[in-house]
Scaffold this motif. Structure first.
Motif, mmCIF file in Angstrom:
data_model
loop_
_atom_site.group_PDB
_atom_site.id
_atom_site.type_symbol
_atom_site.label_atom_id
_atom_site.label_comp_id
_atom_site.label_asym_id
_atom_site.label_seq_id
_atom_site.Cartn_x
_atom_site.Cartn_y
_atom_site.Cartn_z
ATOM 1 N N TYR A 9 50.740 64.217 57.055
ATOM 2 C CA TYR A 9 51.414 64.440 58.350
ATOM 3 C C TYR A 9 50.836 65.668 59.033
ATOM 4 O O TYR A 9 50.670 65.700 60.246
ATOM 5 C CB TYR A 9 52.918 64.623 58.133
ATOM 6 N N PHE A 10 50.544 66.691 58.260
ATOM 7 C CA PHE A 10 50.063 67.932 58.872
ATOM 8 C C PHE A 10 48.543 67.997 58.963
ATOM 9 O O PHE A 10 47.993 69.026 59.330
ATOM 10 C CB PHE A 10 50.648 69.155 58.148
ATOM 11 N N GLU A 41 55.463 72.625 76.620
ATOM 12 C CA GLU A 41 55.820 71.545 75.688
ATOM 13 C C GLU A 41 56.204 72.166 74.354
ATOM 14 O O GLU A 41 55.403 72.885 73.738
ATOM 15 C CB GLU A 41 54.640 70.568 75.494
ATOM 16 N N GLY A 43 56.937 71.727 70.465
ATOM 17 C CA GLY A 43 56.575 70.759 69.425
ATOM 18 C C GLY A 43 55.397 69.918 69.896
ATOM 19 O O GLY A 43 55.435 68.687 69.847
ATOM 20 N N GLY A 45 52.361 69.543 68.721
ATOM 21 C CA GLY A 45 51.490 68.905 67.725
ATOM 22 C C GLY A 45 50.025 69.135 68.024
ATOM 23 O O GLY A 45 49.575 70.266 68.238
ATOM 24 N N ARG A 48 48.558 65.751 71.939
ATOM 25 C CA ARG A 48 48.416 64.359 72.384
ATOM 26 C C ARG A 48 48.864 64.192 73.840
ATOM 27 O O ARG A 48 48.205 63.482 74.608
ATOM 28 C CB ARG A 48 49.250 63.459 71.450
ATOM 29 N N LEU A 63 53.599 74.778 72.312
ATOM 30 C CA LEU A 63 54.119 75.589 71.197
ATOM 31 C C LEU A 63 54.450 74.667 70.032
ATOM 32 O O LEU A 63 55.035 73.599 70.223
ATOM 33 C CB LEU A 63 55.362 76.346 71.678
ATOM 34 N N ASP A 64 54.055 75.082 68.847
ATOM 35 C CA ASP A 64 54.341 74.263 67.664
ATOM 36 C C ASP A 64 54.409 75.156 66.421
ATOM 37 O O ASP A 64 53.792 76.220 66.361
ATOM 38 C CB ASP A 64 53.259 73.191 67.461
ATOM 39 N N LEU A 65 55.136 74.649 65.431
ATOM 40 C CA LEU A 65 55.284 75.354 64.153
ATOM 41 C C LEU A 65 54.051 75.237 63.265
ATOM 42 O O LEU A 65 53.812 76.094 62.430
ATOM 43 C CB LEU A 65 56.405 74.671 63.361
ATOM 44 N N SER A 66 53.316 74.134 63.423
ATOM 45 C CA SER A 66 52.265 73.826 62.453
ATOM 46 C C SER A 66 50.902 74.381 62.866
ATOM 47 O O SER A 66 50.323 73.969 63.871
ATOM 48 C CB SER A 66 52.162 72.303 62.270
ATOM 49 N N ARG A 92 63.313 77.241 67.926
ATOM 50 C CA ARG A 92 64.641 77.838 67.764
ATOM 51 C C ARG A 92 64.626 79.337 68.019
ATOM 52 O O ARG A 92 65.663 79.970 68.147
ATOM 53 C CB ARG A 92 65.152 77.607 66.327
ATOM 54 N N PHE A 107 58.685 62.748 72.096
ATOM 55 C CA PHE A 107 58.379 62.011 70.862
ATOM 56 C C PHE A 107 59.322 62.320 69.685
ATOM 57 O O PHE A 107 58.864 62.592 68.583
ATOM 58 C CB PHE A 107 56.910 62.284 70.476
ATOM 59 N N THR A 109 60.845 64.719 68.651
ATOM 60 C CA THR A 109 60.665 65.984 67.933
ATOM 61 C C THR A 109 61.991 66.701 67.687
ATOM 62 O O THR A 109 62.169 67.353 66.653
ATOM 63 C CB THR A 109 59.703 66.886 68.741
HETATM 64 C C1 LIG Z 1 56.667 63.981 66.265
HETATM 65 S S1 LIG Z 1 55.630 65.364 66.370
HETATM 66 C C2 LIG Z 1 55.289 65.390 68.119
HETATM 67 C C3 LIG Z 1 53.995 66.060 68.471
HETATM 68 C C4 LIG Z 1 53.555 65.877 69.924
HETATM 69 N N1 LIG Z 1 54.549 66.364 70.855
HETATM 70 C C5 LIG Z 1 53.259 64.431 70.237
HETATM 71 O O1 LIG Z 1 53.966 63.863 71.060
HETATM 72 O O2 LIG Z 1 52.341 63.863 69.637
HETATM 73 C C6 LIG Z 1 56.729 66.693 66.086
HETATM 74 C C7 LIG Z 1 56.094 68.059 66.162
HETATM 75 O O3 LIG Z 1 57.130 69.052 66.192
HETATM 76 C C8 LIG Z 1 56.732 70.166 65.434
HETATM 77 N N2 LIG Z 1 57.967 70.894 65.090
HETATM 78 C C9 LIG Z 1 58.956 70.514 64.247
HETATM 79 N N3 LIG Z 1 59.933 71.429 64.217
HETATM 80 C C10 LIG Z 1 59.563 72.421 65.088
HETATM 81 C C11 LIG Z 1 60.158 73.655 65.486
HETATM 82 N N4 LIG Z 1 61.333 74.061 64.997
HETATM 83 N N5 LIG Z 1 59.499 74.418 66.382
HETATM 84 C C12 LIG Z 1 58.289 74.019 66.876
HETATM 85 N N6 LIG Z 1 57.679 72.876 66.529
HETATM 86 C C13 LIG Z 1 58.308 72.079 65.633
HETATM 87 C C14 LIG Z 1 55.938 69.577 64.280
HETATM 88 O O4 LIG Z 1 55.071 70.520 63.700
HETATM 89 C C15 LIG Z 1 55.200 68.435 64.989
HETATM 90 O O5 LIG Z 1 53.976 68.866 65.500
#
Ligand SMILES: C[S@@+](CC[C@H](N)C(=O)[O-])C[C@H]1O[C@@H](n2cnc3c(N)ncnc32)[C@H](O)[C@@H]1O
Length: 251
Positions: A9-10, A41, A43, A45, A48, A63-66, A92, A107, A109
């Motif tokens: 996934y990551f 945006e 999350g 990822g 995309r 912005l994203d955690l990963s 958060r 998506f 998220t």
């Molecule tokens: C389903 S993916 C969606 C990614 C992208 N938006 C897309 O549509 O392809 C969910 C994303 O949310 C991120 N995520 C999950 N919890 C999060 C948080 N608390 N803060 C920031 N990002 C987070 C994950 O790392 C992942 O990249």
């Protein structure tokens, strides 16, 4: 052989290969044209959706955690010579010295947010970063009772995609176990590769339609539109998605 959980996934390459869906991109591009920029945006990822919006010439931050997924996003935007700020952070708890006309969480998220307390933290941060007339959009699935009531031992097909590191098709199946009292869905995805089985376990929060509306309302948002699909049709019983557009309630 079952190896390290969540590795696939990551992995940005795998993420891009299995999420090769395009249905939501024209929809979000249209919302940016309607509601304006700058855009944030949460999350994002691998970018995309972020990257196609930037390609249209709009100012957007992702912005994203990963770290791994953001690394992939950076590589892709650099290749296209796009000027996007990629920020590692948690929706958060983040603070950017900037306000936005559109903040969106696409998506599904938001289902990674497991508790009401965390949801309220996200909404507080969104409010702080939104221009007074800005819009917040969040996309969730509409809970399907047949899926919630599944037998946790039953395996179900999810998708198939081409291995970006090989030639074979990777088949993904899942088991789901719904914890009713907490509205938590525990999932296991099984990725069937040629020579190994990769297993990923994770938990998502199920948010019911009227519950989401109430949480938004009591956290200072006014729902302007609730769509049931990317064609902007109204949310109904049969809708697969809950796609919400809201603004800050003026005090
Ligand atoms: C389903 S993916 C969606 C990614 C992208 N938006 C897309 O549509 O392809 C969910 C994303 O949310 C991120 N995520 C999950 N919890 C999060 C948080 N608390 N803060 C920031 N990002 C987070 C994950 O790392 C992942 O990249």
């Amino acid at each position: 052989m079952v190896s390290e959980k969540s590795r696939i996934y990551f992995d940005g390459k795998h993420y891009d290969a299995w999420t090769e869906r395009e249905i939501d991109i024209p929809f979000y591009k249209k919302q940016v044209k309607k509601y304006g920029e700058p855009v944030l945006e949460l999350g994002c990822g691998t970018g995309r959706i972020t990257i196609p919006i930037a390609r249209d010439g709009h100012k957007i931050i992702g912005l994203d955690l990963s770290e791994k997924l953001l690394k992939r996003a950076k590589e892709k935007s650099k290749k296209d010579d796009l000027n996007i700020d990629w920020i590692i952070g948690d929706m958060r708890d983040f603070s950017l010295d900037k306000r936005f006309n559109l903040i969106f969480i696409p998506f599904n998220t938001i289902h990674h947010i497991l508790t009401l307390e965390d949801m309220e933290k996200v909404l507080e941060n969104v409010k702080e970063h939104l221009e007074p007339n800005g819009r917040f959009m969040v996309e969730l699935f509409n809970p399907d009772l047949d899926i919630l009531n599944r037998d946790p031992k039953e395996e179900h097909e999810v998708l198939e995609y081409k291995n970006p590191d090989g030639d074979e098709e990777i088949k993904v199946t899942e088991t789901t176990d719904y914890e009713k009292a907490k509205q938590l869905m525990h999932l296991t995805w099984f990725y069937e590769l040629d020579d190994e089985m990769v297993e990923r376990e994770w938990t998502i929060r199920v948010w019911f339609p009227k519950e989401v509306n109430a949480i938004l309302k009591y956290n200072g948002f006014k729902i302007e539109k609730k769509y049931g699909d990317f064609d902007e049709s109204t949310f109904t019983n049969n809708s697969g998605q809950q796609i919400i557009v809201c603004e800050k309630r003026q005090r």
